[in-house]
Design an enzyme around this catalytic site. Structure first.
Site, PDB file in Angstrom:
ATOM      1  CG  MET A 196      70.859  76.269 -41.472  1.00 22.07           C
ATOM      2  SD  MET A 196      69.056  76.240 -41.669  1.00 22.07           S
ATOM      3  CE  MET A 196      68.788  74.598 -42.266  1.00 22.07           C
ATOM      4  CB  ALA A 197      75.834  74.549 -39.425  1.00 24.65           C
ATOM      5  CG  ASN A 212      67.003  67.675 -43.217  1.00 25.61           C
ATOM      6  OD1 ASN A 212      67.555  68.510 -43.945  1.00 25.61           O
ATOM      7  ND2 ASN A 212      66.930  66.397 -43.521  1.00 25.61           N
ATOM      8  NE  ARG A 213      68.945  74.353 -37.710  1.00 29.59           N
ATOM      9  CZ  ARG A 213      70.092  74.351 -38.393  1.00 29.59           C
ATOM     10  NH1 ARG A 213      70.672  73.205 -38.731  1.00 29.59           N
ATOM     11  NH2 ARG A 213      70.681  75.477 -38.709  1.00 29.59           N
ATOM     12  CB  VAL A 214      64.857  65.969 -37.600  1.00 29.78           C
ATOM     13  CG1 VAL A 214      63.816  65.098 -36.888  1.00 29.78           C
ATOM     14  CG2 VAL A 214      64.161  66.760 -38.703  1.00 29.78           C
TER      15      VAL A 214
END
Ligand SMILES: Cc1cc2nc3c(=O)[nH]c(=O)nc-3n(C[C@H](O)[C@H](O)[C@H](O)COP(=O)(O)O)c2cc1C
Length: 206
Positions: A1-2, A184-186
């Site tokens: 996961m990038a 962290n996709r934030v």
């Protein structure tokens, strides 16, 4: 996961009050980043019955505060825009970990602008645009090749005229969102919403 960790945080104070000026800044970054097609954008339209369709077109500049692209007015997208003149656009600049989303009303650009752009393209592209009945069923590729050759011959030694069925559209934005990847996709999301003659900016949760 990038992990999206390339960019510093996108603070409210890092962006310009005018989203079009901010877009030009990000587009310049994309143009400098050796991407294959920095001006490629997904264009979503909707059929009269409400079914969405999506394809990629090339952004060809801002016109009176709107985003332009050129195409065949009788194509599937052209038919859909005639029935429902609204669209959404998305740019995705992978190396920059940035996305821009635009939604708005759609109009045709003035004819002079289409004419100027059409004739700025290489002759082969003009012949292609003149000849192709974009989105129609073609029985055989050879049939199109023969029609292309016929167009070339018909206008031998002359300019290819801008056909009635070809030209530009402008998407007049109601909203423009700037998205930048974070760990962290934030991610950071700044949404500009048209408010009369000005723009209001809001931050959205990722
Ligand atoms: C990178 C890229 C750029 C494209 N640029 C355009 C464009 O500027 N105009 C256009 O009509 N089609 C462009 N196309 C083709 C469209 O994606 C699509 O196949 C075509 O417009 C027909 O769509 P429609 O049948 O939904 O009308 C491009 C395709 C790609 C992959």
């Amino acid at each position: 996961m990038a992990q999206y960790e390339r960019n510093p945080p996108l603070n409210d104070s890092d962006v310009l009050p005018d989203p079009l000026a901010q877009f030009e800044r990000w587009l310049a970054d994309a143009a400098a980043a050796s991407l294959v097609e920095p001006t490629a954008m997904s264009l979503a339209t909707v059929s009269a019955g409400g079914r969405p369709s999506l394809r990629i077109v090339l952004f060809k500049g801002l016109h009176q505060g709107g985003f332009t692209f050129y195409t065949n007015y009788e194509s599937r997208k052209g038919e859909e825009l005639a029935a429902r003149p609204e669209a959404a656009l998305t740019f995705w600049w992978d190396k920059l970990e940035r996305q821009v989303r635009i939604e708005g009303r759609v109009e045709r650009v003035p004819r002079e602008l289409s004419d100027r752009y059409f004739h700025s393209r290489p002759r082969g592209s003009q012949i292609g645009a003149y000849t192709s009945r974009q989105s129609q069923v073609l029985q055989k590729r050879e049939e199109l090749d023969a029609r292309l050759a016929a167009t070339d011959e018909r206008f031998s030694g002359q300019d290819i005229p801008l056909p009635d069925y070809w030209g530009g559209y402008v998407v007049v934005p109601e909203t423009i969102e700037f998205w930048q990847g974070r760990a962290n996709r934030v991610h950071d999301r700044l949404l500009y919403v048209r408010a009369g003659n000005a723009w209001r900016m809001e931050r959205l949760e990722p």
